[in-house]
Design a protein around this motif. Structure first.
Motif, mmCIF file in Angstrom:
data_model
loop_
_atom_site.group_PDB
_atom_site.id
_atom_site.type_symbol
_atom_site.label_atom_id
_atom_site.label_comp_id
_atom_site.label_asym_id
_atom_site.label_seq_id
_atom_site.Cartn_x
_atom_site.Cartn_y
_atom_site.Cartn_z
ATOM 1 N N GLU A 98 0.821 -1.201 0.000
ATOM 2 C CA GLU A 98 0.000 0.000 0.000
ATOM 3 C C GLU A 98 0.861 1.258 0.000
ATOM 4 O OE1 GLU A 98 -4.217 -0.791 2.135
ATOM 5 O OE2 GLU A 98 -2.483 -0.815 3.483
ATOM 6 N N ARG A 222 -6.757 12.026 3.580
ATOM 7 C CA ARG A 222 -7.759 11.102 4.126
ATOM 8 C C ARG A 222 -7.336 9.655 3.944
ATOM 9 N NH1 ARG A 222 -11.190 15.127 1.865
ATOM 10 N NH2 ARG A 222 -11.427 13.939 -0.073
ATOM 11 N N ILE A 223 -6.750 9.338 2.791
ATOM 12 C CA ILE A 223 -6.268 7.971 2.535
ATOM 13 C C ILE A 223 -5.182 7.604 3.542
ATOM 14 C CG2 ILE A 223 -4.985 6.535 0.906
ATOM 15 C CD1 ILE A 223 -6.420 8.060 -1.354
ATOM 16 N N GLN A 225 -4.561 8.932 6.494
ATOM 17 C CA GLN A 225 -5.108 8.856 7.846
ATOM 18 C C GLN A 225 -5.774 7.502 8.076
ATOM 19 O OE1 GLN A 225 -7.581 12.371 7.760
ATOM 20 N NE2 GLN A 225 -6.072 13.625 8.849
ATOM 21 N N ASP A 226 -6.478 7.003 7.080
ATOM 22 C CA ASP A 226 -7.096 5.676 7.189
ATOM 23 C C ASP A 226 -6.029 4.592 7.283
ATOM 24 O OD1 ASP A 226 -9.622 6.773 7.095
ATOM 25 O OD2 ASP A 226 -9.889 6.425 4.933
ATOM 26 N N MET A 227 -4.949 4.733 6.543
ATOM 27 C CA MET A 227 -3.868 3.746 6.592
ATOM 28 C C MET A 227 -3.207 3.728 7.975
ATOM 29 S SD MET A 227 -2.197 4.401 2.793
ATOM 30 C CE MET A 227 -0.894 3.178 2.971
ATOM 31 N N LYS A 229 -4.725 4.480 10.814
ATOM 32 C CA LYS A 229 -5.675 3.872 11.744
ATOM 33 C C LYS A 229 -5.600 2.354 11.689
ATOM 34 C CE LYS A 229 -9.051 7.652 11.594
ATOM 35 N NZ LYS A 229 -10.418 8.064 11.145
ATOM 36 N N GLU A 230 -5.394 1.810 10.493
ATOM 37 C CA GLU A 230 -5.314 0.361 10.325
ATOM 38 C C GLU A 230 -4.081 -0.217 10.996
ATOM 39 O OE1 GLU A 230 -5.455 -0.288 6.161
ATOM 40 O OE2 GLU A 230 -7.559 0.328 5.953
ATOM 41 N N LYS A 231 -3.053 0.599 11.157
ATOM 42 C CA LYS A 231 -1.794 0.127 11.750
ATOM 43 C C LYS A 231 -1.821 0.164 13.267
ATOM 44 C CE LYS A 231 1.067 1.330 7.796
ATOM 45 N NZ LYS A 231 1.395 -0.079 7.491
#
Length: 232
Positions: A98, A222-223, A225-227, A229-231
């Motif tokens: 990613e 935004r992309i 920030q989402d990545m 959060k997943e970590k």
């Protein structure tokens, strides 16, 4: 050699017809030009206001390039340059697919935009880079007089860049995402500063570029920030 009388008359008659047609064409062309010049020039009004009829001799004038436009483009070239430098570390610092995909997209888009900004500046006889003070050896955030160097919004410090270079794997991913979010937020601030400056950002090309840059940076923030959060 003698020329038949009939042929001479035909040639003269043809020449006369040609001259008459040519004269008629010139008259028609001149009449059309006068009609175009006499046509009214209508200036559309702002929403809710009527249009204005201007004198027929009115010509459109492109808005002048403000100093803020030039400095925005010069500064954004440097700003984009650091983002490209950050993405260049990805292949040797992480195997995260990613991150690699995102980095390739950022590198490609910002490299293309650097090319556009350089062409924009060159077409206006402006330098494609800003004059920035040189850093003192061993003290990358200080100028030759020992004063803090001015930085553009969102730019990573020398210490942050060095930490990114030293990191690997998951730690690199975290530093890259947080650093690039900071970097993108800085670009959003630069666009806002441009549009907040009176007379700046009025040309269609710079308005479209700055608006597109703002939209793309916000979307990528935004992309990322989402990545992040997943970590967690």
């Amino acid at each position: 050699m003698s020329v038949p009388l009939g042929k001479t008359r035909v040639d003269r008659r043809g020449a006369a017809v040609f001259a008459a047609l040519l004269a008629a064409g010139c008259v028609a062309g001149a009449a059309e030009m006068r009609a175009q010049q006499a046509a009214p020039v209508v200036q559309p009004g702002a929403p809710g206001t009527p249009s204005k009829t201007l004198p027929s001799g009115t010509h459109a004038v492109a808005p002048p390039v403000s100093r803020a436009d030039v400095e925005f483009m010069q500064g954004m070239i440097m700003h984009h340059g650091q983002a490209v430098e950050m993405t260049a570390l990805i292949p040797s610092h992480t195997e995260n697919k990613e991150i690699r995909s995102l980095g390739a997209k950022i590198s490609r888009s910002q490299s293309d935009e650097i090319g556009f900004m350089k062409r924009w500046l060159a077409a206006r006889g402006e330098a494609t880079s800003m004059e920035m003070p040189m850093a003192m050896p061993g003290m990358p955030d200080m100028d030759m007089k020992g004063n803090p160097m001015p930085t553009m919004p969102g730019m990573l410090t020398a210490a942050q860049m060095e930490a990114l270079r030293q990191a690997r794997g998951a730690e690199f991913d975290r530093l890259f995402l947080t650093g690039m979010i900071q970097h993108h937020n800085g670009a959003v601030v630069m666009v806002k500063q441009l549009f907040d400056t009176p007379g700046a950002g009025q040309g269609a090309d710079i308005f479209d570029f700055a608006t597109d840059a703002d939209n793309s940076q916000r979307a990528e923030i935004r992309i990322m920030q989402d990545m992040l959060k997943e970590k967690r």
